[in-house]
Design an enzyme around this catalytic site. Structure first.
Site, PDB file in Angstrom:
ATOM      1  N   ASN C  99       0.869  -1.177   0.000  1.00 52.21           N
ATOM      2  CA  ASN C  99       0.000   0.000   0.000  1.00 52.21           C
ATOM      3  C   ASN C  99       0.908   1.231   0.000  1.00 52.21           C
ATOM      4  OD1 ASN C  99      -1.482   2.077   2.051  1.00 52.21           O
ATOM      5  ND2 ASN C  99      -3.014   0.997   0.846  1.00 52.21           N
ATOM      6  N   ASN C 127      -2.716   4.389  -2.167  1.00 47.66           N
ATOM      7  CA  ASN C 127      -3.605   4.908  -1.127  1.00 47.66           C
ATOM      8  C   ASN C 127      -3.776   6.402  -1.329  1.00 47.66           C
ATOM      9  OD1 ASN C 127      -4.834   5.728   1.212  1.00 47.66           O
ATOM     10  ND2 ASN C 127      -3.211   5.034   2.588  1.00 47.66           N
ATOM     11  N   CYS C 130      -6.059   8.335   2.514  1.00 45.65           N
ATOM     12  CA  CYS C 130      -5.809   8.304   3.950  1.00 45.65           C
ATOM     13  C   CYS C 130      -6.279   9.612   4.578  1.00 45.65           C
ATOM     14  CB  CYS C 130      -4.327   8.106   4.245  1.00 45.65           C
ATOM     15  SG  CYS C 130      -4.014   8.108   6.028  1.00 45.65           S
ATOM     16  N   VAL C 191     -13.743   0.504   0.534  1.00 46.60           N
ATOM     17  CA  VAL C 191     -13.455   1.889   0.832  1.00 46.60           C
ATOM     18  C   VAL C 191     -12.333   1.989   1.855  1.00 46.60           C
ATOM     19  CG1 VAL C 191     -15.833   2.594   0.396  1.00 46.60           C
ATOM     20  CG2 VAL C 191     -15.176   1.957   2.725  1.00 46.60           C
ATOM     21  N   THR C 266     -10.453  -4.016  10.112  1.00 50.37           N
ATOM     22  CA  THR C 266     -10.563  -3.877  11.554  1.00 50.37           C
ATOM     23  C   THR C 266     -10.926  -5.166  12.278  1.00 50.37           C
ATOM     24  OG1 THR C 266     -11.271  -1.620  11.130  1.00 50.37           O
ATOM     25  CG2 THR C 266     -11.679  -2.471  13.327  1.00 50.37           C
TER      26      THR C 266
HETATM   27  C1  LIG Z   1      -5.603   1.065  12.398  1.00 50.55           C
HETATM   28  C2  LIG Z   1      -5.840   1.194  10.930  1.00 50.55           C
HETATM   29  C3  LIG Z   1      -4.791   1.556  10.074  1.00 50.55           C
HETATM   30  C4  LIG Z   1      -5.000   1.689   8.714  1.00 50.55           C
HETATM   31  N1  LIG Z   1      -3.960   2.021   7.897  1.00 50.55           N
HETATM   32  C5  LIG Z   1      -4.151   2.088   6.547  1.00 50.55           C
HETATM   33  C6  LIG Z   1      -3.082   2.351   5.661  1.00 50.55           C
HETATM   34  O1  LIG Z   1      -1.941   2.493   6.059  1.00 50.55           O
HETATM   35  N2  LIG Z   1      -3.343   2.444   4.328  1.00 50.55           N
HETATM   36  C7  LIG Z   1      -4.617   2.264   3.832  1.00 50.55           C
HETATM   37  O2  LIG Z   1      -4.805   2.345   2.621  1.00 50.55           O
HETATM   38  N3  LIG Z   1      -5.643   1.981   4.648  1.00 50.55           N
HETATM   39  C8  LIG Z   1      -5.453   1.901   5.991  1.00 50.55           C
HETATM   40  N4  LIG Z   1      -6.511   1.609   6.812  1.00 50.55           N
HETATM   41  C9  LIG Z   1      -7.842   1.408   6.215  1.00 50.55           C
HETATM   42  C10 LIG Z   1      -8.155  -0.080   6.000  1.00 50.55           C
HETATM   43  O3  LIG Z   1      -7.242  -0.668   5.130  1.00 50.55           O
HETATM   44  C11 LIG Z   1      -9.586  -0.243   5.450  1.00 50.55           C
HETATM   45  O4  LIG Z   1      -9.669   0.446   4.221  1.00 50.55           O
HETATM   46  C12 LIG Z   1     -10.643   0.314   6.375  1.00 50.55           C
HETATM   47  O5  LIG Z   1     -10.301   0.061   7.707  1.00 50.55           O
HETATM   48  C13 LIG Z   1     -12.051  -0.229   6.105  1.00 50.55           C
HETATM   49  O6  LIG Z   1     -12.138  -1.611   6.270  1.00 50.55           O
HETATM   50  P1  LIG Z   1     -12.591  -2.301   7.676  1.00 50.55           P
HETATM   51  O7  LIG Z   1     -13.873  -1.661   8.073  1.00 50.55           O
HETATM   52  O8  LIG Z   1     -12.710  -3.753   7.378  1.00 50.55           O
HETATM   53  O9  LIG Z   1     -11.514  -2.022   8.649  1.00 50.55           O
HETATM   54  C14 LIG Z   1      -6.303   1.469   8.188  1.00 50.55           C
HETATM   55  C15 LIG Z   1      -7.345   1.102   9.033  1.00 50.55           C
HETATM   56  C16 LIG Z   1      -7.126   0.951  10.387  1.00 50.55           C
HETATM   57  C17 LIG Z   1      -8.292   0.566  11.271  1.00 50.55           C
END
Ligand SMILES: Cc1cc2nc3c(=O)[nH]c(=O)nc-3n(C[C@H](O)[C@H](O)[C@H](O)COP(=O)(O)O)c2cc1C
Ligand SMILES: Cc1cc2nc3c(=O)[nH]c(=O)nc-3n(C[C@H](O)[C@H](O)[C@H](O)COP(=O)(O)OP(=O)(O)OC[C@H]3O[C@@H](n4cnc5c(N)ncnc54)[C@H](O)[C@@H]3O)c2cc1C
Ligand SMILES: Cc1cc2nc3c(=O)[nH]c(=O)nc-3n(C[C@H](O)[C@H](O)[C@H](O)COP(=O)(O)OP(=O)(O)OC[C@H]3O[C@@H](n4cnc5c(N)ncnc54)[C@H](O)[C@@H]3O)c2cc1C
Ligand SMILES: Cc1cc2nc3c(=O)[nH]c(=O)nc-3n(C[C@H](O)[C@H](O)[C@H](O)COP(=O)(O)O)c2cc1C
Ligand code: FES
Ligand code: FES
Lengths: 258, 303, 303, 258
Positions: C99, C127, C130, C191, C266
């Site tokens: 990513n 990405n 963010c 998303v 998550t």
């Molecule tokens: C603690 C945390 C860190 C994350 N870091 C990134 C990241 O570095 N790059 C990214 O594209 N998405 C990041 N995300 C987003 C997740 O990849 C994902 O898109 C988002 O959490 C929605 O999916 P979920 O509801 O299953 O968690 C992060 C999410 C969380 C909760």
């Protein structure tokens, strides 16, 4: 007058693999208000967000002398499972009494109450009211197998009971609508609650035989008291709320059969 | 009790706690549960020029900490409201605010005109954010130009308090808030529901007859709170905040983020007496924190 | 097992179940809980050209059915990844997707260039969404023009599979998906998190050091599902769906809505073995429904 | 090796108005793996969404002969309240063992273990390990009032115990850092866990007296095993995860005191 009230679970009996009979009384034992057969309560499940909305459950019976409401619950998902896990002594928060009610006839006649599965729940209370009026209700109860026929002795105490099961383990084999009493009799009025396909067949039968007929619907509900407009049923008078204009409808109002 | 009172434009509310349109009927539905006269205001059902039957059943799906609805503005039309409903509710000791919806700019104007003379309706809330009707609603709320246009058109015919209800389904809600402020809105309320969807995996079908619907309830609170804070920092007119409020603590969070008043929506279905508890809880908070008035909370988030 | 395999551009995944960036570390963190080799792919942490310390503590707040985070792309930079981390993870029997995040267009390009030669990294995920870094990230993902520009710039230097991760904080996500498709993206993933906020009412302060953060978890599922469905109907390239997936049923809902593959984010924190259960659950669903392959679910919502 | 495992609640004892001691064993009684003092578990609360994240709780004690983990839990919010309501026989799902551990010294010396409130939890297990090594730990336990001092007899079985309470109802009156043993003694190494202001004072004392010192942090956590990077603590080596690089840190690594 509707209320939000904490109840205490007085008893919780497992009737078979998927149904529980739960008896509840107001926490401070305040006297229960008037309730009518066909009305329901909205049960708060836990105070968790996993199950966000309350769950509508019919008033199965009102045991006045014990100041209890009975709820007959079938585990179909997470919410009903949690309700069925209620421990004796635990609190259960209800919004009640909700909805309209079955029409109680004023004159003697032949009254048939047809229930399928847990759809028999409101019919016990209705049967009681009819018998209090001096009418002897006839019950026709259906299930997949004998174990699915619930509260048989309670029904038998109120009137005559016929059963059908799909596997023939109790009463006649087949669906309720195949039962011989339907061929051999004519009824002044038929009340029914259960799976929709069953109710549609019962309504067809009622139409064909010129019997009056009321059905109790189980539309998805958010509030239960007319505020959200989510539970609508198409009627001859337009969209009506199943929670306030129903859950009981006369089949003439519905658009189920042409 | 005056420590709780707030002003939205010229409109004085006895307290900041109001109920959200479409979740509180016309108030009467809750008369058994709450003392309606204690509410800051009641925002009644979405009202359109013509009667609407709404969308087909099913209109509701439960989701984690929330629900989707696609009621689709079922209502009997503004004339029925004025002739049949208003007489029955006008004597409440609180304000009735009518939520006005439409498909065309003309609809909004007409509806507003029919309401302007109702003595006990001191304000309307323009719903330019309903995600559940094909023809319009949300379309107005998702661009500055159309949001400004409808606000201007209604402002020209409606001299009383004009609240514009914003859609959260946008990239920059503050920009839209500024646009309607510039056209003379007295206040903005936010948020309406988020466009969402639920699927029954076993049946491979959408759970709503309309496929998509509006998401509300505690699940949306973090996003709604952020939007309120952004809008509060972007406009001078008072902000009415909502989205998932289920307790006095939630209400206070929205006030700290900049809400002059708040609306309680979906949670009324879970606890029909919640609005009274929120009023009591705000009073209690003020006492515990030794504050003289809610104005000492509104927008007072410490960054 | 081939009934589960799917293709994202030229990239074949053994099954549609992958893990979301920022929630699964570099995979090793989960080695005790899952058989990493069974995953369709691992999307590793957001990686930037320079090392980043991330935002200040506190970076997390729990919300109804979800959480906010403001980690802010803490990572040791792409050179460290290539030199120190990659050698330790390159022998997994699954795909590693990096990513890639940045503040400037140049950042993305540089980062992509440094990754293009890694044999076991067959794809990158841009990405542009963010919400937790001031300088950029989401800014790229909220307008068609900048989303297109960064996609084009990276496409020019990165011939392998290019996935662009979209922000949900927009009015029209389908439009952005089309813009990046037009510039040659092989796939879009969506998303990322929703911009949200949490307040500690007692202390009158934001719960996150950065005031706002990204909302994830089951609470966002209905909105994410709707966006996947909209994007699926707008583009021809494969869609990778995510947002609150916590069970095989959720995964199947996203596939019915048009996801060729899905990411679990998550929920890995709640049940670190969830990804295995989702793979098993999809197999079971196919069996129960007598389907020969996942292609019979993807986009097969019946309207 | 970390695991996700269902445990059964073997007992749940209320120690005072806000603390429970909960003893759990693996559901199929599989032997517990090696665990170290200072490590913790992540408890799944209900399987509800109301409390979405797991709750980190220290390993209070490992009763090997009974194959039990003990958890000492203080009700501060909804999650810990639900954990404290766990019924005997109920399932509790844990991810464990997590985190690093307190450093076990190799040579005899004077070791002080300072705990405030429920922060005493990991010190029981640590004290046990020290005493198994043949060292006699000294405990200094603080609370607001006598009832807040937990597991006193267990601590007394392992070493010498001093207490402070803010109201003077048990031991010396005041904060732990006011206790006379701190003035009258010098310690080779101090371990501490409790409210941050207390730990800062203990660390200052350690610095001033040239004692080594480890503190156990309670940063907010989402995962607990190094995947989310939410629990970071600023250290002299940059941001470090309190769940994997900690929860135990040497005060020299922290930026708490200048
Ligand atoms: C603690 C945390 C860190 C994350 N870091 C990134 C990241 O570095 N790059 C990214 O594209 N998405 C990041 N995300 C987003 C997740 O990849 C994902 O898109 C988002 O959490 C929605 O999916 P979920 O509801 O299953 O968690 C992060 C999410 C969380 C909760
Ligand atoms: C007026 C009324 C009276 C009712 N009386 C009783 C009763 O006395 N005893 C009883 O056991 N049940 C009764 N029901 C049905 C009961 O409300 C539902 O079974 C329950 O809400 C399902 O919740 P759940 O969380 O267990 O299932 P969910 O996980 O929500 O759903 C499981 C399955 O049940 C279906 N379902 C969900 N809600 C309903 C609903 N309202 N009606 C029908 N199907 C639904 C879902 O589509 C799904 O297929 C009544 C419903 C209504 C509207
Ligand atoms: C490594 C570690 C070990 C711990 N060991 C124990 C233990 O052995 N026994 C015990 O009772 N508690 C322990 N805690 C603290 C415990 O995890 C929190 O009290 C709990 O998560 C609060 O959850 P809640 O739902 O009850 O409260 P919430 O409703 O989440 O919060 C209530 C209050 O507690 C605060 N809080 C929430 N989470 C934490 C946290 N992680 N640390 C400190 N304060 C918090 C909140 O800010 C709020 O003020 C430990 C924490 C960590 C990180
Ligand atoms: C069943 C239902 C019907 C609604 N109808 C309307 C409406 O007619 N007009 C309107 O502006 N908002 C309507 N809303 C949106 C609410 O007023 C409110 O903006 C939204 O639900 C967010 O608040 P909440 O999370 O507290 O419910 C409706 C919401 C629900 C749940
Ligand atoms: S369930 Fe809300 S109106 Fe019927
Ligand atoms: S709590 Fe997730 S990394 Fe420490």
């Amino acid at each position: 007058m509707m209320k939000v009230l904490d109840f205490i679970v007085r008893s919780n009996e497992s009737l078979n693999y998927q149904n529980n009979l739960i008896k509840v009384a107001p926490i401070d034992n305040e006297p229960l208000p008037e309730m009518l057969p066909g009305q329901f309560v909205q049960v708060l499940v836990d105070n968790s967000n996993a199950i966000f909305l309350r769950r509508p459950i019919s008033i199965n019976f009102v045991a006045r002398e014990r100041n209890e409401i009975w709820l007959l619950v079938q585990r179909v998902g997470e919410g009903t499972r949690k309700i069925c896990e209620s421990a004796v002594g635990q609190k259960l928060n209800l919004v009640f009494p909700l909805g309209n009610s079955f029409t109680i006839p004023q004159r003697a006649g032949s009254y048939l109450l047809v229930g399928g599965g847990v759809g028999t729940a409101p019919l016990l209370f209705l049967g009681k009211k009819l018998s209090e009026k001096g009418f002897i209700p006839q019950f026709l109860l259906g299930g997949r197998t004998g174990r699915d026929i619930l509260q048989l002795s309670e029904f038998e105490a109120l009137g005559s009971v016929s059963c059908t099961t799909e596997d023939g383990s109790l009463g006649e084999k087949g669906y309720v609508t195949d039962h011989s009493i339907l061929r051999e009799n004519r009824f002044d009025f038929i009340y029914t609650c259960g799976p929709k396909p069953m109710m549609v067949e019962v309504a067809r039968y009622a139409n064909a035989t010129g019997s009056g007929c009321e059905v109790s619907l189980e539309n998805l509900m958010a509030c239960g008291f007319g505020a959200c407009l989510c539970c609508v049923e198409k009627t001859t008078r337009g969209n009506r709320c199943a929670c306030t204009d129903g859950p009981v409808f006369n089949i003439n109002e519905l658009t189920w059969i042409d | 009790m005056d420590r709780l009172s707030v002003k939205i434009g010229n409109l004085k509310l006895q307290n900041p706690v109001t109920t959200a349109s479409g979740t509180f009927g016309y108030g009467v539905e809750y008369a058994d549960f709450v003392d309606l006269d204690r509410l800051g205001a009641i925002f009644v059902k979405g009202t359109t020029v013509e009667p609407r039957e709404g969308n087909d059943y099913p209109r509701m799906a439960e989701t984690p900490s929330g629900m989707l609805n696609s009621v689709g503005l079922q209502n009997r039309g503004v004339d029925y409201f004025v002739g049949q409903i208003y007489p029955g509710i006008k004597d409440y000791n609180t304000h009735i605010v009518v939520n006005v919806s439409g498909s065309t700019l003309e609809d909004y104007v007409q509806c507003a005109q029919k309401l302007v003379d109702l003595e006990k309706v001191p304000a309307i809330e323009l719903n330019i954010s309903c995600p559940n009707v094909k023809e319009g609603g949300m379309a107005f709320g998702t661009s500055c130009r159309s949001a400004a246009a409808v606000t201007r058109a209604v402002r020209d015919v409606y001299p009383k308090t004009l609240i514009v209800k914003l859609s959260p389904n946008v990239t920059d809600i503050a920009e839209i808030a500024r646009a309607v402020e510039d056209e003379g809105a007295d206040s903005v309320s936010l948020v309406n529901t988020f466009l969402g969807m639920a699927i029954d995996a076993e049946r491979r079908r959408p759970r709503l007859s309309t496929v998509t619907g509006g998401l509300s309830g505690p699940c949306i609170k973090p996003i709604a709170l952020r939007m309120v804070w952004q809008v509060y920092n972007a406009v001078k007119i008072p902000v009415i905040g909502m989205g998932g409020i289920s307790s006095a603590t939630d209400a206070i969070e929205f006030m700290l983020a900049g809400s002059t008043a708040i609306q309680i929506g979906t949670y009324n279905f879970i606890d029909p007496a919640i609005s009274m508890k929120v009023i009591d809880g705000i009073e209690d908070y003020l006492k515990r924190h030794k504050l003289n008035s809610v104005s000492e909370i509104i927008g007072k988030l410490e960054i």
